[in-house]
Write an enzyme that holds these catalytic residues in place. Structure first.
Site, PDB file in Angstrom:
ATOM      1  N   CYS A  95      -4.523  -3.288   3.159  1.00  0.00           N
ATOM      2  CA  CYS A  95      -4.216  -3.057   4.561  1.00  0.00           C
ATOM      3  C   CYS A  95      -5.338  -3.417   5.529  1.00  0.00           C
ATOM      4  O   CYS A  95      -5.604  -4.586   5.743  1.00  0.00           O
ATOM      5  CB  CYS A  95      -3.747  -1.608   4.760  1.00  0.00           C
ATOM      6  SG  CYS A  95      -2.761  -1.458   6.234  1.00  0.00           S
ATOM      7  N   GLU A 124       0.870  -1.179   0.000  1.00  0.00           N
ATOM      8  CA  GLU A 124       0.000   0.000   0.000  1.00  0.00           C
ATOM      9  C   GLU A 124       0.911   1.235   0.000  1.00  0.00           C
ATOM     10  O   GLU A 124       1.999   1.216   0.602  1.00  0.00           O
ATOM     11  CB  GLU A 124      -0.854  -0.029   1.283  1.00  0.00           C
ATOM     12  CG  GLU A 124      -1.594   1.232   1.631  1.00  0.00           C
ATOM     13  CD  GLU A 124      -2.213   1.175   3.041  1.00  0.00           C
ATOM     14  OE1 GLU A 124      -1.578   0.609   3.956  1.00  0.00           O
ATOM     15  OE2 GLU A 124      -3.334   1.682   3.201  1.00  0.00           O
ATOM     16  N   LYS A 161      -9.666   1.181  -1.586  1.00  0.00           N
ATOM     17  CA  LYS A 161      -9.767   0.681  -0.212  1.00  0.00           C
ATOM     18  C   LYS A 161     -11.121   1.048   0.412  1.00  0.00           C
ATOM     19  O   LYS A 161     -11.505   2.232   0.422  1.00  0.00           O
ATOM     20  CB  LYS A 161      -8.641   1.260   0.627  1.00  0.00           C
ATOM     21  CG  LYS A 161      -8.553   0.724   2.060  1.00  0.00           C
ATOM     22  CD  LYS A 161      -7.287   1.276   2.714  1.00  0.00           C
ATOM     23  CE  LYS A 161      -7.091   0.787   4.128  1.00  0.00           C
ATOM     24  NZ  LYS A 161      -5.824   1.338   4.712  1.00  0.00           N
TER      25      LYS A 161
HETATM   26  N1  ING Z   1      -3.011   0.503   8.804  1.00  0.00           N
HETATM   27  C1  ING Z   1      -3.352  -0.299   9.919  1.00  0.00           C
HETATM   28  C2  ING Z   1      -3.862  -1.679   9.561  1.00  0.00           C
HETATM   29  O1  ING Z   1      -5.037  -1.966   9.524  1.00  0.00           O
HETATM   30  C3  ING Z   1      -4.514  -0.487  12.066  1.00  0.00           C
HETATM   31  C4  ING Z   1      -4.247   0.412  10.876  1.00  0.00           C
HETATM   32  C5  ING Z   1      -3.485  -1.101  12.767  1.00  0.00           C
HETATM   33  C6  ING Z   1      -5.804  -0.699  12.452  1.00  0.00           C
HETATM   34  C7  ING Z   1      -3.755  -1.948  13.855  1.00  0.00           C
HETATM   35  C8  ING Z   1      -6.106  -1.524  13.538  1.00  0.00           C
HETATM   36  C9  ING Z   1      -5.063  -2.148  14.242  1.00  0.00           C
HETATM   37  O2  ING Z   1      -2.999  -2.525   9.390  1.00  0.00           O
HETATM   38  C10 ING Z   1      -3.714   0.753   7.651  1.00  0.00           C
HETATM   39  N2  ING Z   1      -3.123   1.579   6.754  1.00  0.00           N
HETATM   40  O3  ING Z   1      -4.826   0.312   7.455  1.00  0.00           O
END
Ligand code: ING
Length: 314
Positions: free
Chosen positions: A171, A49, A126
């Protein structure tokens, strides 16, 4: 295994993309990984990403010109033409995650599948945007994806590619069961996704020690419960002060991780995958037609109040 449909795929993990790096310097890193993949006999390379820039949702950008500089308005364009040219010369298909700005100035966190002829054959925007629209005071970094991107408007589509069917995700999508199930119901057998995942979660510090585990858990569960191959490619390492996990991996329909990154830098993770394994698990275990009964899942009986339901105040 004679006659099996085997293809070789790669997750092209990237280390940090610094703000100070020029677009040309960053693109040269992606091209180097393409060249490595060609030597390894790979046919499809999955980049993370936001592969072309630092993950700018981690901070507040108030200057419009600076913000626009993180998006691509055309693809291929001046910032990516060399990558497309190199992939076409190497006869490599690739998945690229990037910030998309449309002609109508709509902005999405996007991934595209580019075939070995250099054509964009599939686009995904996304859907599960984590984070917030506004700054959270007092946290070491932000996640402002809801500020910088719209929710994807293309749904979860699938694309026939070579002798399989590819689905894309990005992601946070990988944490949601619906992502894989909808792609599976639409026929995907190979899901390619990139991620930028901080090693710490300011709003849920107790999960920090589990960041790598929950990354693989999400992709392994999705792969197994939907009889799919999953290729996940990280943007890893400390990028503009935010430490991000690596763990790029190639995961089988059995749920097994068959290859994974061992660094938090630029690293190619390659494996030959047996596409027929997806068909075997779908035939014998997750045979939707024979065993899945959505018509019986509803109506949901309203839960009898037991007094311990979660509420915002509890
Ligand atoms: N980053 C993270 C992901 O889902 C996140 C945000 C991290 C959400 C940990 C919840 C817990 O891997 C992106 N860019 O979505």
């Amino acid at each position: 295994m004679t006659g099996a449909r085997r293809i070789t795929v790669s997750a092209a993990q990237l280390g940090p993309v610094p703000l100070a790096a020029s677009r040309a310097e960053t693109l040269a890193r992606l091209i180097k990984l393409l060249e490595e993949a060609a030597v390894a006999g790979s046919e499809l390379v999955v980049f993370p990403e936001a592969a072309l820039t630092p993950f700018f949702p981690h901070w507040l950008v108030e200057d419009a010109a600076e913000l626009n500089g993180y998006y691509e308005s055309e693809l291929p364009g001046p910032n990516t033409q060399e990558l497309f040219d190199a992939a076409r010369e190497l006869r490599l298909a690739f998945v690229l995650g990037y910030a998309e700005r449309t002609a109508g100035d709509r902005r999405f966190n996007t991934a595209v599948l580019v075939d070995e002829g250099g054509e964009v054959v599939h686009r995904y925007r996304k859907i599960h945007l984590p984070g917030f629209r506004d700054v959270t005071p007092g946290t070491p970094f932000q996640n402002l994806e809801k500020r910088y991107f719209e929710v994807g408007d293309l749904g979860f589509g699938v694309q026939p590619w070579r002798n399989t069917t590819v689905g894309l995700a990005i992601c946070n999508d990988r944490r949601w069961a619906e992502t894989y199930r909808v792609l599976a119901l639409r026929g995907a057998k190979l899901v390619c996704l990139g991620y930028n995942t901080p090693a710490t979660t300011p709003h849920l510090a107790e999960s920090d020690r589990l960041a790598d585990f929950q990354n693989h858990l999400s992709m392994q569960a999705g792969a197994y419960q939907n009889s799919m191959w999953v290729v996940g490619a990280a943007k890893a390492g400390v990028e503009e002060g935010v430490a991000q996990i690596g763990g790029s991996a190639i995961i089988a329909p059995s749920g097994e991780i068959i290859a994974t990154a061992t660094t938090r830098g630029d690293e190619l993770v390659t494996a030959e995958i047996d596409l027929d394994m997806a068909s075997r698990y779908r035939r014998d275990v997750f045979n939707f037609a024979q065993h899945r009964r959505p018509e019986h899942y509803l109506p949901i009986v309203e839960p009898v109040a037991t007094g311990n339901e979660y509420t915002e105040t509890s």
